[in-house]
Write a protein that holds these residues in place. Sequence first.
Motif, PDB file in Angstrom:
ATOM      1  N   ASN A  86       0.845  -1.188   0.000  1.00 10.03           N
ATOM      2  CA  ASN A  86       0.000   0.000   0.000  1.00 10.03           C
ATOM      3  C   ASN A  86       0.889   1.250   0.000  1.00 10.03           C
ATOM      4  O   ASN A  86       1.664   1.469   0.931  1.00 10.03           O
ATOM      5  N   PRO A  87       0.801   2.103  -1.034  1.00  9.80           N
ATOM      6  CA  PRO A  87       1.686   3.278  -1.103  1.00  9.80           C
ATOM      7  C   PRO A  87       1.214   4.442  -0.243  1.00  9.80           C
ATOM      8  O   PRO A  87       1.874   5.485  -0.209  1.00  9.80           O
ATOM      9  N   CYS A  88       0.076   4.249   0.435  1.00 10.77           N
ATOM     10  CA  CYS A  88      -0.470   5.303   1.299  1.00 10.77           C
ATOM     11  C   CYS A  88      -0.519   4.759   2.723  1.00 10.77           C
ATOM     12  O   CYS A  88      -1.562   4.277   3.180  1.00 10.77           O
TER      13      CYS A  88
ATOM     14  N   ARG B 141      -9.159   0.600   3.199  1.00 10.80           N
ATOM     15  CA  ARG B 141      -9.705  -0.184   2.078  1.00 10.80           C
ATOM     16  C   ARG B 141     -10.242   0.728   0.985  1.00 10.80           C
ATOM     17  O   ARG B 141     -10.042   0.469  -0.210  1.00 10.80           O
ATOM     18  N   ARG B 142     -10.935   1.794   1.375  1.00 14.81           N
ATOM     19  CA  ARG B 142     -11.497   2.709   0.366  1.00 14.81           C
ATOM     20  C   ARG B 142     -10.385   3.385  -0.430  1.00 14.81           C
ATOM     21  O   ARG B 142     -10.484   3.515  -1.663  1.00 14.81           O
ATOM     22  N   LEU B 143      -9.315   3.792   0.252  1.00 17.41           N
ATOM     23  CA  LEU B 143      -8.217   4.457  -0.457  1.00 17.41           C
ATOM     24  C   LEU B 143      -7.518   3.490  -1.400  1.00 17.41           C
ATOM     25  O   LEU B 143      -7.139   3.868  -2.525  1.00 17.41           O
TER      26      LEU B 143
ATOM     27  N   ARG C 144      -6.452   1.763  -6.881  1.00 20.59           N
ATOM     28  CA  ARG C 144      -6.522   0.696  -7.889  1.00 20.59           C
ATOM     29  C   ARG C 144      -7.310   1.176  -9.107  1.00 20.59           C
ATOM     30  O   ARG C 144      -6.911   0.917 -10.248  1.00 20.59           O
ATOM     31  N   ALA C 145      -8.414   1.854  -8.875  1.00 19.32           N
ATOM     32  CA  ALA C 145      -9.207   2.381  -9.992  1.00 19.32           C
ATOM     33  C   ALA C 145      -8.394   3.374 -10.809  1.00 19.32           C
ATOM     34  O   ALA C 145      -8.465   3.383 -12.051  1.00 19.32           O
TER      35      ALA C 145
ATOM     36  N   THR D 266      -4.391  -8.219  -7.637  1.00 19.37           N
ATOM     37  CA  THR D 266      -5.161  -8.114  -6.405  1.00 19.37           C
ATOM     38  C   THR D 266      -5.446  -6.635  -6.179  1.00 19.37           C
ATOM     39  O   THR D 266      -5.148  -5.802  -7.030  1.00 19.37           O
ATOM     40  N   ALA D 267      -5.987  -6.317  -5.007  1.00 21.02           N
ATOM     41  CA  ALA D 267      -6.252  -4.909  -4.712  1.00 21.02           C
ATOM     42  C   ALA D 267      -4.974  -4.090  -4.642  1.00 21.02           C
ATOM     43  O   ALA D 267      -5.005  -2.875  -4.838  1.00 21.02           O
TER      44      ALA D 267
END
Length: 335
Positions: free
Chosen positions: A33-35, A252-254, A259-260, A277-278
């Motif tokens: 996760n980059p955030c 999860r939302r971020l 991803r989008a 994956t996500a």
Amino acid sequence: MSAPIIHGGGVTGAAAAFGGRPEDWLDLSTGINPCPAALPEIPTRAWHRLPDSHLVEEARRAARDYYGSGEILPLPVPGTQSVIQLLPRLLTKGEGARVAIVAPTYGEYARAFISAGFAVDTVDHVAAIGTEHRLTVVVNPNNPDGLTCPVETLIGLHDRMKAVNGLLVVDEAFGDVDPALSLAGHAQRLSNLVIFRSFGKFFGLAGLRLGFAIARDDILKRFEEWLGPWAVSGPALSIAGSLLRSDVSPIRRLIDERRAGLHAVLTGLGLQITGGTALFTLVDDARASDIYTHLCRHHILVRKFDYAPAWLRFGLTPDPAADRRLGEVLQRFER
């Protein structure tokens, strides 16, 4: 000694080959996760003292509730890589025991067993696992293609392994975004199961070197003994105890947003998404090697694969500005 496995990361090496300062590169080569999650307050005593047992127990209880492992208290480990290297100790040599690994997947599993002198069979589906196998590894969701295996199929595989006194190892390093894929809730009744969970990937804190093992008590005690005292640092345990009890829905939302954004860039430029994956996306393109080099020349690092030369794995970008940077560079690729 077997050759080292090539992983994601390595921006310093890429910068040495293609120029620029490592900190100016856009590193999309990992599935992290980059955030990163905001760090909770860490008590001074966590830095000042060796990890007290209460700190370990609090992290274990938080992990039990987060992963839903019932009465099993997951064991904190200094990154799941540390226990992957211990897996061969769970097998007895000299009995013709073979290891099955559903592949292609994370290469350190095969390396660990081959280095320990075990015969390893890479298979493309759980149906190919036979009675000669005494330990099977399934990464779910898989890295790098993102393939998933239904819980019911894995429970059936566990029962097959148990029938020959074998073990099933399920690596759920990328399982946080879709908890329904996890076997953790069934682990209490699956006596021959070992689950590995990564902490750093989802929370964006890979530098902590923290993971968890979920298994029956005798296996966890062996891992604990082999790792030795104070294997996980006090600050890592403190952070885990806090974040595993926090509301992770914003994370999860971020991740979904990032991803989008990545998918919009890739599909908008006609690249074929073939899996993921996500936390990462796999692209299949005959020009993958040239695209990889082009991106490196513009100081963007993605993951390439020696065993699949048409594949490129893109990790998440940290923000819309990085989406635009990636898109602009890819647009300049000579097609």
